[in-house]
Write a protein that holds these residues in place. Structure first.
Motif, PDB file in Angstrom:
ATOM      1  N   ALA A 462       1.283  -1.123  -0.015  1.00  0.00           N
ATOM      2  CA  ALA A 462       0.337   0.208   0.174  1.00  0.00           C
ATOM      3  C   ALA A 462       0.851   1.097   0.293  1.00  0.00           C
ATOM      4  CB  ALA A 462      -0.628   0.239   0.913  1.00  0.00           C
ATOM      5  N   LEU A 463       0.431   2.419  -0.043  1.00  0.00           N
ATOM      6  CA  LEU A 463       0.983   3.510  -0.340  1.00  0.00           C
ATOM      7  C   LEU A 463       0.338   4.100   0.821  1.00  0.00           C
ATOM      8  CD1 LEU A 463       2.850   5.073  -1.591  1.00  0.00           C
ATOM      9  CD2 LEU A 463       1.480   5.962  -3.780  1.00  0.00           C
ATOM     10  N   VAL A 464       1.070   4.696   1.787  1.00  0.00           N
ATOM     11  CA  VAL A 464       0.679   5.018   2.868  1.00  0.00           C
ATOM     12  C   VAL A 464       1.041   6.342   3.377  1.00  0.00           C
ATOM     13  CG1 VAL A 464       0.552   4.542   5.852  1.00  0.00           C
ATOM     14  CG2 VAL A 464       0.174   2.813   4.114  1.00  0.00           C
ATOM     15  N   ASP A 465       0.813   7.193   3.173  1.00  0.00           N
ATOM     16  CA  ASP A 465       1.263   8.448   2.947  1.00  0.00           C
ATOM     17  C   ASP A 465       2.316   8.828   2.521  1.00  0.00           C
ATOM     18  OD1 ASP A 465      -0.299   9.126   5.786  1.00  0.00           O
ATOM     19  OD2 ASP A 465       1.120   9.352   6.611  1.00  0.00           O
ATOM     20  N   ASP A 466       3.822   8.763   2.532  1.00  0.00           N
ATOM     21  CA  ASP A 466       4.618   9.115   1.194  1.00  0.00           C
ATOM     22  C   ASP A 466       5.968   7.627   1.484  1.00  0.00           C
ATOM     23  OD1 ASP A 466       5.832   9.511   4.283  1.00  0.00           O
ATOM     24  OD2 ASP A 466       6.806  11.459   3.410  1.00  0.00           O
ATOM     25  N   TYR A 467       5.514   6.608   2.168  1.00  0.00           N
ATOM     26  CA  TYR A 467       6.103   5.381   1.826  1.00  0.00           C
ATOM     27  C   TYR A 467       5.381   4.680   1.051  1.00  0.00           C
ATOM     28  CZ  TYR A 467       9.257   6.496   5.506  1.00  0.00           C
ATOM     29  OH  TYR A 467      10.551   7.208   5.726  1.00  0.00           O
ATOM     30  N   LEU A 468       5.642   4.044   0.912  1.00  0.00           N
ATOM     31  CA  LEU A 468       5.555   2.521  -0.213  1.00  0.00           C
ATOM     32  C   LEU A 468       5.065   1.131   0.513  1.00  0.00           C
ATOM     33  CD1 LEU A 468       4.174   0.519  -2.357  1.00  0.00           C
ATOM     34  CD2 LEU A 468       6.753   0.784  -3.580  1.00  0.00           C
ATOM     35  N   LEU A 469       4.441   0.717   1.156  1.00  0.00           N
ATOM     36  CA  LEU A 469       4.847   0.008   2.262  1.00  0.00           C
ATOM     37  C   LEU A 469       4.306  -1.898   1.642  1.00  0.00           C
ATOM     38  CD1 LEU A 469       3.168   0.834   5.794  1.00  0.00           C
ATOM     39  CD2 LEU A 469       5.026   1.231   4.816  1.00  0.00           C
ATOM     40  N   VAL A 470       5.621  -2.759   1.976  1.00  0.00           N
ATOM     41  CA  VAL A 470       5.311  -3.857   1.072  1.00  0.00           C
ATOM     42  C   VAL A 470       5.612  -5.041   1.860  1.00  0.00           C
ATOM     43  CG1 VAL A 470       6.269  -5.652  -0.130  1.00  0.00           C
ATOM     44  CG2 VAL A 470       6.509  -3.479  -0.996  1.00  0.00           C
ATOM     45  N   THR A 471       4.836  -5.825   2.412  1.00  0.00           N
ATOM     46  CA  THR A 471       4.791  -6.790   3.674  1.00  0.00           C
ATOM     47  C   THR A 471       4.897  -9.008   2.578  1.00  0.00           C
ATOM     48  OG1 THR A 471       3.874  -7.746   5.516  1.00  0.00           O
ATOM     49  CG2 THR A 471       2.217  -6.973   3.540  1.00  0.00           C
ATOM     50  N   ASP A 472       5.105  -9.153   3.729  1.00  0.00           N
ATOM     51  CA  ASP A 472       4.218 -10.795   3.324  1.00  0.00           C
ATOM     52  C   ASP A 472       3.505 -11.086   4.004  1.00  0.00           C
ATOM     53  OD1 ASP A 472       5.490 -11.076   6.290  1.00  0.00           O
ATOM     54  OD2 ASP A 472       6.769 -12.508   5.577  1.00  0.00           O
ATOM     55  N   ARG A 473       2.456 -10.215   4.553  1.00  0.00           N
ATOM     56  CA  ARG A 473       1.122 -10.714   5.317  1.00  0.00           C
ATOM     57  C   ARG A 473       0.819  -9.607   5.383  1.00  0.00           C
ATOM     58  NH1 ARG A 473       2.767 -14.922   9.690  1.00  0.00           N
ATOM     59  NH2 ARG A 473       4.506 -14.916   8.155  1.00  0.00           N
ATOM     60  N   ILE A 474      -0.919 -10.062   4.985  1.00  0.00           N
ATOM     61  CA  ILE A 474      -1.584  -8.387   4.923  1.00  0.00           C
ATOM     62  C   ILE A 474      -2.053  -8.578   6.693  1.00  0.00           C
ATOM     63  CG2 ILE A 474      -3.867  -9.778   5.208  1.00  0.00           C
ATOM     64  CD1 ILE A 474      -4.776  -7.808   3.040  1.00  0.00           C
ATOM     65  N   SER A 475      -1.641  -9.104   7.620  1.00  0.00           N
ATOM     66  CA  SER A 475      -1.963  -8.818   8.884  1.00  0.00           C
ATOM     67  C   SER A 475      -1.572  -8.126   9.333  1.00  0.00           C
ATOM     68  CB  SER A 475      -1.907  -9.728  10.240  1.00  0.00           C
ATOM     69  OG  SER A 475      -1.059 -11.024   9.757  1.00  0.00           O
ATOM     70  N   LEU A 476       0.122  -7.756   9.226  1.00  0.00           N
ATOM     71  CA  LEU A 476       0.814  -6.443  10.063  1.00  0.00           C
ATOM     72  C   LEU A 476       0.524  -6.078   8.586  1.00  0.00           C
ATOM     73  CD1 LEU A 476       3.191  -5.830  11.087  1.00  0.00           C
ATOM     74  CD2 LEU A 476       4.894  -6.715   9.052  1.00  0.00           C
TER      75      LEU A 476
END
Length: 602
Positions: A462-476
């Motif tokens: 997701a693009l959260v504020d000015d960060y692209l967040l990438v994770t291996d689990r949606i719960s995190l």
């Protein structure tokens, strides 16, 4: 060449020996051409101070000690043969008085690498003699002949197979120091150094001296352990006569890697500090840097955890990089081996055309340079419960959002847009997605494993504020969004972060490092504790105990010695901090572990 097995036959039993004696330290005895070195100044002190650390104290806790001893007792069965041959129990070997222990690799000109061990034996001479004779008997069985040589009044015992000097083991004793070496020529040059003639020893190696000076810990206490590696010298020595390796060495200047002068560090276990351990690591680089070394484009900036970082992370690190410089140097380096424009064409055909955006302009150029990594343990504890998240700060959110939409539309069959708390997120579908609604009896064992994995591992971004967040689990990712909305506690407001950041700020350049890191072992240990205690885990070990000695030992030990509540263990698991600074002489890493609070007298 003499095998490592032969050297270790004589060396390993001595690693537990000896109080320090009045002789020059190992770095004033080893030859200047030493390319790898690790030394414990006083292993007796080292072991004693390790016992005062949080981990050491936890293992000695009255509620944990029976379990540890039980597991240790099971492990001694694995060394029964060694005990029988040595005529000593493992406990007796470990109880022999200790002192300085040093292992090194020397690279004499035009010769193969030489292994050296120095061990002080002091009051343990009888036990040392027994262990050495055990090793000598083994060498004799392997066809080594024995002769004696005298150098400057010191008698050297030389074991050699045939006439090949690469098949040697040399041992001698100088006062209360045992020296083991795989070359007679190197061994005889160390005798004058032991007698005080320190010309041409490791301390004269400029790279070693510079690294040890930067890792100086005299302001706290003497280091328990120091180490040094000359990677290029070690590689060159280990591959003499290897044509392919010589070609690789000839390419080092073109790659800029000839500027890597050495790597080394120190470990201190201070007694009067607020820390239980302090570590330094220094990568010595020539200045200016070129090629690959120039790609280590570290920058500086704020290291305060972002508003979406959860308080209960296991590890958190944030980096500042000059992405533009890194990418530019990489492009020029690749083009220098092919032709101008080659790298750009490679990126265009393999990345840009496949994802639908200009990778260099729409992605690389949009990165601000701050990158954050964290891990987190998702309850309930179990195999695969660790989640990872990476955050990349972007320059222009609007431009980046357009590029993101282009990519997700191109891969709409695999990327599913959804919402959480009003935030648009993207979920990546995996191989087990179509298995979730099917009954167990309709699935093969492989499909069941896929489904169990997908129930935990659900990649998302997701693009959260000015960060692209990438994770291996949606719960995190959902937890990160909860933290951002103040629905869950954040790391930046935690006591652990406040403490670690304040301590790191006291170090040189600590207010603006290139990397800031915090490690909270309590999270990982709690996950392991809960996993071990879980009925499913105990059943897992119980079912495999007949085929696996480790599982049998753990299963039996836990049955006889139940673990205490985790609340009694967490006091030993204090946070640790680390930082990286980009300096004129190279890259420096500093780290510390906070001392646990033993004020309750336990």
């Amino acid at each position: 060449m003499l095998s490592r097995k032969n050297i270790l036959t004589l060396t390993l039993p001595l690693l537990f020996l000896a109080p320090a004696v009045a002789r020059p330290p190992a770095f004033a005895i080893l030859p200047e051409k030493t390319v790898a070195y690790v030394s414990v100044e006083d292993s007796n002190r080292f072991r004693e101070r390790l016992g005062r650390t949080g981990m050491g104290a936890m293992l000695q806790d009255e509620e944990i000690r029976p379990l540890v001893q039980d597991l240790y007792g099971s492990a001694t069965e694995l060394v029964r043969e060694l005990e029988d041959r040595a005529g000593m129990t493992l406990e007796q070997i470990l109880a022999v008085p200790n002192g300085e222990v040093t292992l090194a690799v020397v690279a004499p000109p035009a010769l193969k690498p030489v292994i050296v061990a120095l061990v002080d034996i002091a009051e343990a001479e009888d036990d040392a003699k027994n262990l050495l004779e055990l090793g000598a008997d083994e060498l004799n069985k392997q066809g080594f002949n024995t002769r004696k040589e005298t150098v400057e009044g010191v008698e050297l015992q030389v074991y050699q197979r045939g006439t090949n000097d690469d098949e040697q083991v040399v041992r001698f004793q100088f006062e209360q120091t045992i020296v083991l070496c795989s070359s007679f020529n190197v061994a005889k040059k160390m005798v004058p150094a032991l007698q005080g003639n320190d010309e041409g020893t490791l301390i004269d190696n400029q790279a070693f001296a510079a690294i040890m000076d930067r890792c100086d810990t005299s302001r706290t206490s003497s280091p328990e352990l120091t180490w040094f590696v000359d990677p290029i010298g070690l590689f060159r020595a280990a591959n003499r006569g290897n044509v392919g390796a010589q070609v690789a060495l000839a390419m080092l200047p073109s790659l800029g890697l000839d500027g890597l002068s050495g790597i080394g560090g120190s470990l201190v276990l201070p007694q009067e500090e607020a820390y239980e351990s302090i570590s330094h690591l220094h990568v010595l680089l020539e200045n200016p840097r070129d090629g690959i070394l120039e790609m280590i484009a570290l920058d500086t900036g704020s290291c305060v955890p972002e508003t979406w970082v959860p308080a209960e992370v296991g590890n958190y690190s944030t980096w500042h990089l000059d992405v533009k410089l890194l990418y530019s140097v990489l492009k020029d380096l690749v083009d220098s081996f092919r032709e101008e424009g080659y790298f750009g064409g490679l990126v265009k055909s393999n990345i840009s055309e496949r994802i639908g955006i200009d990778f260099e302009q729409d992605f690389i150029a949009q990165l601000d340079g701050r990158a954050t990594y964290l891990n987190w343990f998702e309850p309930p504890a179990g195999i695969g419960s660790q989640g990872t998240l990476i955050g990349l700060k972007v320059r222009d959110v609007g431009v980046f959002q357009e590029s993101l939409e282009t990519v997700t539309e191109k891969f709409e069959d695999f990327i599913e847009p959804t919402q959480y708390g009003g935030q648009k997120i993207y979920r990546i579908q995996g191989p087990g997605e179509n298995l979730e609604d099917r009954n167990d009896e309709d699935l093969s064992p492989r499909e069941r494993r896929q489904r169990r994995q997908m129930q935990r591992i659900r990649p998302a971004f997701a693009l959260v504020d000015d960060y692209l967040l990438v994770t291996d689990r949606i719960s995190l990712l959902e937890l990160a969004l909860d933290v951002r909305s103040n629905a869950a506690p954040s790391l930046k407001d935690s006591d652990d972060y406040q403490y670690v950041s304040a301590e790191l700020a006291k170090q040189p350049n600590g207010s603006s490092p290139s990397m800031f890191g915090i490690n909270r072992p309590v999270e990982a240990f709690q996950m392991l504790y809960e996993w071990v205690q879980a009925p499913e885990s105990r059943e897992f070990m119980h079912q495999r105990r007949d085929r696996n000695q480790f599982f049998r030992a753990v299963d039996d030990a836990l049955e006889r010695n139940p673990l205490p509540p985790f609340t009694k263990l967490e006091k030993y698991l204090m946070p640790a901090g680390s930082m990286i600074t980009n300096e004129e002489s190279g890259i420096h890493v500093f780290g510390f572990n906070a001392r646990y609070d033993d004020s309750d007298g336990q």
